[in-house]
Design a protein around this motif. Sequence first.
Motif, PDB file in Angstrom:
ATOM      1  N   THR A 160       0.838  -1.209   0.000  1.00 20.22           N
ATOM      2  CA  THR A 160       0.000   0.000   0.000  1.00 20.22           C
ATOM      3  C   THR A 160       0.870   1.255   0.000  1.00 20.22           C
ATOM      4  OG1 THR A 160      -1.753  -1.164   1.196  1.00 20.22           O
ATOM      5  CG2 THR A 160      -1.801   1.246   1.256  1.00 20.22           C
ATOM      6  N   MET A 161       1.918   1.274   0.824  1.00 21.87           N
ATOM      7  CA  MET A 161       2.797   2.446   0.902  1.00 21.87           C
ATOM      8  C   MET A 161       3.447   2.730  -0.448  1.00 21.87           C
ATOM      9  SD  MET A 161       2.964   3.986   3.927  1.00 21.87           S
ATOM     10  CE  MET A 161       4.613   4.685   4.093  1.00 21.87           C
ATOM     11  N   ILE A 162       3.917   1.676  -1.126  1.00 24.89           N
ATOM     12  CA  ILE A 162       4.628   1.879  -2.389  1.00 24.89           C
ATOM     13  C   ILE A 162       3.671   2.188  -3.535  1.00 24.89           C
ATOM     14  CG2 ILE A 162       6.096   0.786  -4.135  1.00 24.89           C
ATOM     15  CD1 ILE A 162       7.310  -0.913  -1.888  1.00 24.89           C
ATOM     16  N   HIS A 163       2.646   1.371  -3.685  1.00 16.53           N
ATOM     17  CA  HIS A 163       1.836   1.400  -4.905  1.00 16.53           C
ATOM     18  C   HIS A 163       0.592   2.282  -4.818  1.00 16.53           C
ATOM     19  CE1 HIS A 163       4.448  -1.658  -6.552  1.00 16.53           C
ATOM     20  NE2 HIS A 163       4.286  -2.387  -5.451  1.00 16.53           N
ATOM     21  N   GLU A 164       0.163   2.609  -3.592  1.00 13.66           N
ATOM     22  CA  GLU A 164      -0.978   3.512  -3.463  1.00 13.66           C
ATOM     23  C   GLU A 164      -0.558   4.914  -3.032  1.00 13.66           C
ATOM     24  OE1 GLU A 164      -4.410   2.116  -1.338  1.00 13.66           O
ATOM     25  OE2 GLU A 164      -4.072   0.025  -1.950  1.00 13.66           O
ATOM     26  N   PHE A 165       0.471   4.980  -2.147  1.00 12.27           N
ATOM     27  CA  PHE A 165       0.869   6.283  -1.613  1.00 12.27           C
ATOM     28  C   PHE A 165       2.197   6.788  -2.192  1.00 12.27           C
ATOM     29  CE2 PHE A 165      -1.560   4.665   2.278  1.00 12.27           C
ATOM     30  CZ  PHE A 165      -2.748   5.272   1.871  1.00 12.27           C
TER      31      PHE A 165
END
Length: 712
Positions: A578-583
């Motif tokens: 989530t941190m890499i690919h969404e945020f």
Amino acid sequence: MSAIQFSKSSDAIITLTFDSPNQSANTMNADFRQAFNAVTQQIKAETQIKGIILRSAKKTFFAGGDLDEIIQAQPEQATDFFNMVEEMKANLRYIETLGVPVVAALNGTALGGGWEIALSSHYRIALVNPKAKFGLPEVTLGLLPGGGGIIRMVRLLGLQTALPYLLEGKQFKLEEAQNLRLIHDTAQSEPELIEKAVAWINSHEKSQQVFDVKGYKIPGGDPRTPTVAQLLAIAPAMLREKTKGCYPAPEAILAVAVEGAQVDLDTALRIETRAFTALATGKISKNMIGTFWHGLNAIKSGASRPAHYPKTKTQQVGVLGAGMMGAGIAYAIANKGIKVILKDIQLDAAERGKAYSQKLWNKKVSQGRMQPEQRDQLLALIQPTTQAADLAGCDLIIEAVFENPQLKATVTQEAEQYLAADAVMASNTSTLPITDLAQASRNAANFIGLHFFSPVDKMQLVEIIKGQYTSAETLAKAYDFVLQIGKTPIVINDSRGFFTSRVFGTFVQEGLRLLAEGIHPAKIEMAALKAGMPVGPLAIQDEVSLTLSEHVANEARKAKQVEGQVLAPSPADQVIHTMIHEFDRAGKAAGAGFYDYPTNDKKQLWPGLKHWYKAEVEITEQDMIDRFLFVQSLDTLRCLQEGVLSSVIDANVGSIFGIGFAPWTGGAIQFLNQYGLSQALTRAQQLEQRFGERFKAPELLQQHARTQQAIV
């Protein structure tokens, strides 16, 4: 043979020569205490004494307390231990207050109890020796100076000046000791040392400590002095911020220093002995002595080195790859006077790798810790190149290229053709199995893993990884090399992630799991610090980069698929995704991760982490602390049970120096021992029931809990 030789000259000067039998250095062991009591009684019986000289028959003056005795002291023996220390200090105090001049002739290093003996003299003369060190390092082993060191240092230097030396265990050289006026004179030879001691006695009919002179005031003032009181008002909070409550020794030192400065010297010495006894009979000092003293000394003595192979010295090393790791490895090698061939595919990259060493040595020169000529000599040892043929003559080559098996295979095969038949080929990989990488080698018996830690110039540990076909002789050579460059080797058997990377991952993942559960990120980071970890898991994850962790997790899943197993993404993996690919937050190097990194300000937790926060989720701080410590210690025990680790010494030392496991525990295995094995088993079962199978107690813990035998 007595540990102290008593002699009296025709002009009534007594010389006490310290010479502990069957030891290379003098220590305050039972032999010394018995001898010191005996010579004190001899001195009391003398009718004429002109002066007393304290000297050593060893290469150094005095090493300090007997840690073998201290580690055995139990709480139920506290009274006897207290009385023993008080008796020895009373003997020192008797000599110190006899009224005749007392001179310490320091022929070398005086640390701990040795420095305390020196401080009890009125005049200190030291042999000029660049290797000699002085000071009170007890705090680094969970202790405090118990032979009067706190009390005398404070009275001689004042609270403000003395506290850093006491609280940090800072050791110092001769020049600094002279600047502090703790050493009064120097000598070029041992005969001159004694001549000067005799001369000083002859020129002083009577003598006493400066702080025993009526009206003497502590430099800078006592704790009631306004400037000192202002410092002491904030000192406990500042100290607590550093120790997080994990280390009682610094707090005890501060208390003894302040309390001792407000009473007469004899009362102050008794306050010091009480605090020393409490620490010496406590668990934390035993944890730290066991690992930082006995464990490290065992490793330096070759505890995990195959016997029956002659010691070797490496003359020339090739380093493949001049990136951050390769440059750091080249520095560590050249810094010990060994020639390095630093190879990269681009010459400017190899030159930049060499420039890294120059930058570090330039800093030493600017600080006065190195001469420009020495820097230039060391720089000349590093040869940047793009030509594999320049590796000819190397008796060791270390590849330090990107974690890609194909790339590592290519550079290994290119370099090995220039290696001598009995030379060693090593990989600096942190996770890839050595047995797999050795398939590219022409001689798997000579192939080994040498996992350095970043930054190499500061990190002392090197993980030596044996592949399935690595020979014992190759392991012995690698072990010798690591010691030769001043690093600390631990020996690991081959597996994915080895030991340190594997267990380090459990700590970081536990922090990410807590975040996924809805715990406030600031609470997570603080709990890790209170557990004794140097940095919180979210901050560490930013440092190693989220993309790297994602890559490692993906590779682990692929490996499981090859074995016919399915490894589902963990909650921690999902947070990283989530941190890499969404945020679009990949870590510190990318400028944004779990923390924000303002250009001109301190890093701060990213407010967007509220994405996971659930106010209704509650967990105690102790539960979080236990999760951090148990998840690592239980996995370390699994490594021992599975044969990844071969010794508890390597486990404890490696966990502290490799992954930053709480030093107060003495290491990941010692944490379980000191917790109490039955209690540790019960706690592991509680954590497993509440938080998951990763806390399942290994069979090895269950066995030792049943027998109540420590895991050693």
